[in-house]
Structures are given as C-alpha cells and as structure tokens.
Design a protein around this motif. Structure first.
Motif, PDB file in Angstrom:
ATOM      1  N   ALA A 173       0.804  -1.088   0.003  1.00  0.00           N
ATOM      2  CA  ALA A 173       0.015   0.067  -0.115  1.00  0.00           C
ATOM      3  C   ALA A 173       0.712   1.446   0.040  1.00  0.00           C
ATOM      4  O   ALA A 173       0.711   2.392  -0.324  1.00  0.00           O
ATOM      5  CB  ALA A 173      -0.978  -0.124   1.318  1.00  0.00           C
ATOM      6  N   LEU A 174       2.293   1.219   0.501  1.00  0.00           N
ATOM      7  CA  LEU A 174       3.137   2.262   0.498  1.00  0.00           C
ATOM      8  C   LEU A 174       3.304   2.805  -0.847  1.00  0.00           C
ATOM      9  O   LEU A 174       3.885   4.025  -0.812  1.00  0.00           O
ATOM     10  CB  LEU A 174       4.175   2.058   1.199  1.00  0.00           C
ATOM     11  CG  LEU A 174       4.019   1.644   2.782  1.00  0.00           C
ATOM     12  CD1 LEU A 174       5.241   1.122   3.422  1.00  0.00           C
ATOM     13  CD2 LEU A 174       3.499   2.892   3.510  1.00  0.00           C
ATOM     14  N   VAL A 175       3.279   1.887  -1.859  1.00  0.00           N
ATOM     15  CA  VAL A 175       3.543   2.327  -3.043  1.00  0.00           C
ATOM     16  C   VAL A 175       2.695   3.491  -3.949  1.00  0.00           C
ATOM     17  O   VAL A 175       3.108   3.980  -4.661  1.00  0.00           O
ATOM     18  CB  VAL A 175       3.936   1.247  -4.271  1.00  0.00           C
ATOM     19  CG1 VAL A 175       4.946   0.183  -3.748  1.00  0.00           C
ATOM     20  CG2 VAL A 175       2.835   0.480  -4.531  1.00  0.00           C
ATOM     21  N   ALA A 176       1.584   3.582  -3.143  1.00  0.00           N
ATOM     22  CA  ALA A 176       0.576   4.496  -3.647  1.00  0.00           C
ATOM     23  C   ALA A 176       1.382   6.086  -3.413  1.00  0.00           C
ATOM     24  O   ALA A 176       0.674   6.899  -4.218  1.00  0.00           O
ATOM     25  CB  ALA A 176      -0.807   4.421  -2.784  1.00  0.00           C
ATOM     26  N   THR A 177       2.214   6.121  -2.624  1.00  0.00           N
ATOM     27  CA  THR A 177       2.511   7.318  -2.293  1.00  0.00           C
ATOM     28  C   THR A 177       3.628   8.224  -3.349  1.00  0.00           C
ATOM     29  O   THR A 177       3.871   9.138  -3.600  1.00  0.00           O
ATOM     30  CB  THR A 177       3.506   7.452  -0.853  1.00  0.00           C
ATOM     31  OG1 THR A 177       4.624   6.338  -1.048  1.00  0.00           O
ATOM     32  CG2 THR A 177       2.837   7.192   0.173  1.00  0.00           C
ATOM     33  N   ILE A 178       3.901   7.014  -4.356  1.00  0.00           N
ATOM     34  CA  ILE A 178       4.704   7.431  -5.514  1.00  0.00           C
ATOM     35  C   ILE A 178       3.942   7.401  -6.726  1.00  0.00           C
ATOM     36  O   ILE A 178       4.595   7.123  -7.961  1.00  0.00           O
ATOM     37  CB  ILE A 178       6.058   6.819  -5.699  1.00  0.00           C
ATOM     38  CG1 ILE A 178       6.090   5.281  -5.570  1.00  0.00           C
ATOM     39  CG2 ILE A 178       7.162   7.329  -4.214  1.00  0.00           C
ATOM     40  CD1 ILE A 178       7.303   4.444  -5.729  1.00  0.00           C
ATOM     41  N   SER A 179       2.591   7.088  -6.639  1.00  0.00           N
ATOM     42  CA  SER A 179       1.695   7.115  -7.624  1.00  0.00           C
ATOM     43  C   SER A 179       1.674   5.677  -8.509  1.00  0.00           C
ATOM     44  O   SER A 179       1.338   5.766  -9.679  1.00  0.00           O
ATOM     45  CB  SER A 179       2.028   8.236  -8.761  1.00  0.00           C
ATOM     46  OG  SER A 179       1.815   9.473  -8.103  1.00  0.00           O
ATOM     47  N   VAL A 205      -0.408   2.749  -9.548  1.00  0.00           N
ATOM     48  CA  VAL A 205      -1.653   2.394  -9.601  1.00  0.00           C
ATOM     49  C   VAL A 205      -2.366   1.272  -9.051  1.00  0.00           C
ATOM     50  O   VAL A 205      -2.483   0.215  -9.786  1.00  0.00           O
ATOM     51  CB  VAL A 205      -2.390   2.548 -11.080  1.00  0.00           C
ATOM     52  CG1 VAL A 205      -3.781   2.544 -10.878  1.00  0.00           C
ATOM     53  CG2 VAL A 205      -1.899   3.980 -11.396  1.00  0.00           C
ATOM     54  N   ASP A 206      -1.901   1.229  -7.566  1.00  0.00           N
ATOM     55  CA  ASP A 206      -2.318  -0.273  -6.978  1.00  0.00           C
ATOM     56  C   ASP A 206      -3.644   0.015  -6.281  1.00  0.00           C
ATOM     57  O   ASP A 206      -4.486   1.059  -6.520  1.00  0.00           O
ATOM     58  CB  ASP A 206      -1.265  -0.533  -5.996  1.00  0.00           C
ATOM     59  CG  ASP A 206      -1.308   0.194  -4.655  1.00  0.00           C
ATOM     60  OD1 ASP A 206      -1.639   1.500  -4.991  1.00  0.00           O
ATOM     61  OD2 ASP A 206      -1.103  -0.034  -3.594  1.00  0.00           O
ATOM     62  N   ILE A 235     -15.649   3.089  -0.748  1.00  0.00           N
ATOM     63  CA  ILE A 235     -14.255   2.797  -1.281  1.00  0.00           C
ATOM     64  C   ILE A 235     -13.351   1.936  -0.541  1.00  0.00           C
ATOM     65  O   ILE A 235     -12.651   1.018  -0.797  1.00  0.00           O
ATOM     66  CB  ILE A 235     -13.778   4.183  -1.716  1.00  0.00           C
ATOM     67  CG1 ILE A 235     -14.871   5.057  -2.613  1.00  0.00           C
ATOM     68  CG2 ILE A 235     -12.200   4.025  -2.327  1.00  0.00           C
ATOM     69  CD1 ILE A 235     -14.955   4.142  -3.886  1.00  0.00           C
ATOM     70  N   PHE A 236     -13.310   2.318   1.005  1.00  0.00           N
ATOM     71  CA  PHE A 236     -12.255   1.578   1.590  1.00  0.00           C
ATOM     72  C   PHE A 236     -12.867   0.353   2.118  1.00  0.00           C
ATOM     73  O   PHE A 236     -11.841  -0.490   2.384  1.00  0.00           O
ATOM     74  CB  PHE A 236     -11.763   2.515   2.898  1.00  0.00           C
ATOM     75  CG  PHE A 236     -10.916   3.624   2.676  1.00  0.00           C
ATOM     76  CD1 PHE A 236      -9.645   3.370   1.974  1.00  0.00           C
ATOM     77  CD2 PHE A 236     -11.196   4.887   2.847  1.00  0.00           C
ATOM     78  CE1 PHE A 236      -8.597   4.508   1.652  1.00  0.00           C
ATOM     79  CE2 PHE A 236     -10.153   5.972   2.760  1.00  0.00           C
ATOM     80  CZ  PHE A 236      -9.212   5.462   1.986  1.00  0.00           C
ATOM     81  N   ARG A 287      -7.999   7.804  -5.402  1.00  0.00           N
ATOM     82  CA  ARG A 287      -8.462   8.467  -6.665  1.00  0.00           C
ATOM     83  C   ARG A 287     -10.116   8.444  -6.594  1.00  0.00           C
ATOM     84  O   ARG A 287     -10.660   9.413  -6.882  1.00  0.00           O
ATOM     85  CB  ARG A 287      -7.854   7.844  -7.750  1.00  0.00           C
ATOM     86  CG  ARG A 287      -8.094   8.541  -9.133  1.00  0.00           C
ATOM     87  CD  ARG A 287      -7.816   7.815 -10.200  1.00  0.00           C
ATOM     88  NE  ARG A 287      -8.341   6.494 -10.434  1.00  0.00           N
ATOM     89  CZ  ARG A 287      -7.814   5.384 -11.391  1.00  0.00           C
ATOM     90  NH1 ARG A 287      -6.812   5.960 -11.995  1.00  0.00           N
ATOM     91  NH2 ARG A 287      -8.486   4.449 -11.618  1.00  0.00           N
ATOM     92  N   PHE A 288     -10.729   7.252  -6.504  1.00  0.00           N
ATOM     93  CA  PHE A 288     -12.079   7.078  -6.248  1.00  0.00           C
ATOM     94  C   PHE A 288     -12.649   8.096  -5.304  1.00  0.00           C
ATOM     95  O   PHE A 288     -14.019   8.609  -5.356  1.00  0.00           O
ATOM     96  CB  PHE A 288     -12.510   5.756  -6.280  1.00  0.00           C
ATOM     97  CG  PHE A 288     -12.617   5.178  -7.663  1.00  0.00           C
ATOM     98  CD1 PHE A 288     -13.903   5.084  -8.315  1.00  0.00           C
ATOM     99  CD2 PHE A 288     -11.406   4.573  -8.253  1.00  0.00           C
ATOM    100  CE1 PHE A 288     -13.953   4.328  -9.621  1.00  0.00           C
ATOM    101  CE2 PHE A 288     -11.801   3.935  -9.499  1.00  0.00           C
ATOM    102  CZ  PHE A 288     -12.896   4.146 -10.084  1.00  0.00           C
TER     103      PHE A 288
END
Length: 216
Positions: free
Chosen positions: A159-165, A167-168, A186-187, A175-176
């Motif tokens: 989930a941390l890779v969302a911080t560098i955009s 798209v996971d 959403i969550f 985004r939603f």
C-alpha cells in the motif's frame, strides 16, 4: 451503503489488485534472493561479511519502508538511478523485506541442533555437503511459518507504493474517493480485496506447513 457504486467500481479495483499482486511477487522474489545472500554473509567465517550482513539488516529494519521508497524514487536521480514508480516501489519493498527474511532464515538455521552437523561430519560429509543435505532441509521446515508472516506483511506493505503514484489498490481507492466522496464504500472494497489476498496466502502457508509437518 451504496451497493450500486460498489458494483460499478469493483472491476477497476480488481485490476488494481492484480497490480498489487505483481508488486508483491516481484518484491518477494527479490527479497528471497537478498535474504539468502545476507544470511550467507551473517553466517560466514569472515568478519567483514558478518559485519556487512548485520549492517544491512540494521539499516533496513531500523528505518521506515516509506522512507526507503522515497529515497530510491526521489533521491535516486541525484546519484544516477532513474526508476519508474512501479520499479522503484518493487525494488525498495524487496530490499526491505529481504532484511526481515534474512533473520527468519538465520533463525531457522540456528534452530537446527548443532549435533546434526557434527553427526554428518563424523559420517564423512564435508561442511558444505552437511549443510546442504542435512541442516538446510531441516531448517527449511522451520522457516516456512516465519517467511510466510514476512510475505503477508509484504502484501499489506505494498500500500505504501501509492505514495509514489503506483496505481495499486490504495492509489485507486484514493483516486475514487476524490471523485465519489464516499470513503466508506471505497475503503470497504479495498479492505475486502486485501483480505482476500492475505487469506489466500495464509491458506497456502498453512498447506505448506502441514505438508512438511507430515513428512517430519
């Protein structure tokens, strides 16, 4: 609960979940390779190898994975390392989890009775042969559960890779939320998909554990 929204967004979130799976697999393979090298270094007869292995584990376990991702992605270009977000996230997570897996591997090896090695040597095995054929198979059984725990942590840590955009799942959820203003739905979908992945992985780990236990 807006079930119509959930049904509408579910296909998009499933696609995002596959991205999470891909990152997890790449990071896992890299982590296992790194962990094997670090374990060998930490159990080496050479002092400098042991020192470097211990230093690696201390650095990667002692700093947040998020900082490691930022350092590789944002700081990398300053030293000539230019990576796409997906690659940077996968590599950073792999290097991070490798430190934890190295300790799990080392713990499994150290848990094997020292008498096993001595008995193998007395039967004419060389040190390398005794480790490969006698110690390692027994240690592998002891490693399954700790390495499985590390893998579960890795999946959730993607989930941390969302911080560098990247798209996971987490990035897609963020985004939603910005376009629907319905964070609960959403969550909830995001959490369920993570739970499905983790539960499937847990079943696999349990199956492997039972299989090796039956062979013991």
């Amino acid at each position: 609960m807006d079930f119509a929204l959930i049904i509408r967004i579910l296909p998009v979130f499933i696609d995002a979940a596959w991205t999470t799976v891909e990152i997890s697999l790449i990071s896992l393979l890299l982590g296992l390779a790194v962990a094997s090298l670090i374990t060998a270094a930490r159990m080496s007869h050479f002092v400098w190898f042991r020192f470097l292995g211990a230093a690696y584990v201390s650095v990667f376990r002692g700093t947040p994975a998020l900082i490691q991702i930022f350092l590789l992605y944002f700081g990398g270009p300053q030293v000539g390392i230019q990576l796409e977000p997906f690659a940077a996230g996968s590599i950073a997570l792999g290097l991070n989890i490798g430190a934890y897996m190295a300790e799990s591997m080392r713990g499994g090896i150290l848990a094997v009775d020292r008498g096993q090695m001595e008995a193998a040597r007395s039967l004419g095995f060389a040190s390398g042969q005794a480790f490969r054929w006698i110690v390692l198979p027994q240690a592998a059984k002891l490693m399954i559960r700790p390495l499985g725990v590390n893998t579960v942590a890795l999946v959730k840590g993607t989930a941390l890779v969302a911080t560098i955009s990247v798209v996971d799942l987490t990035y897609t959820a963020q985004r939603f939320i910005g376009s629907t203003y319905k964070p609960f739905e959403i969550f909830a979908v995001t959490a369920v998909l993570y739970m499905v992945m983790v539960y499937g992985l847990t079943l696999l780990i349990d199956a492997l554990d039972r299989r090796y236990a039956e062979e013991t």
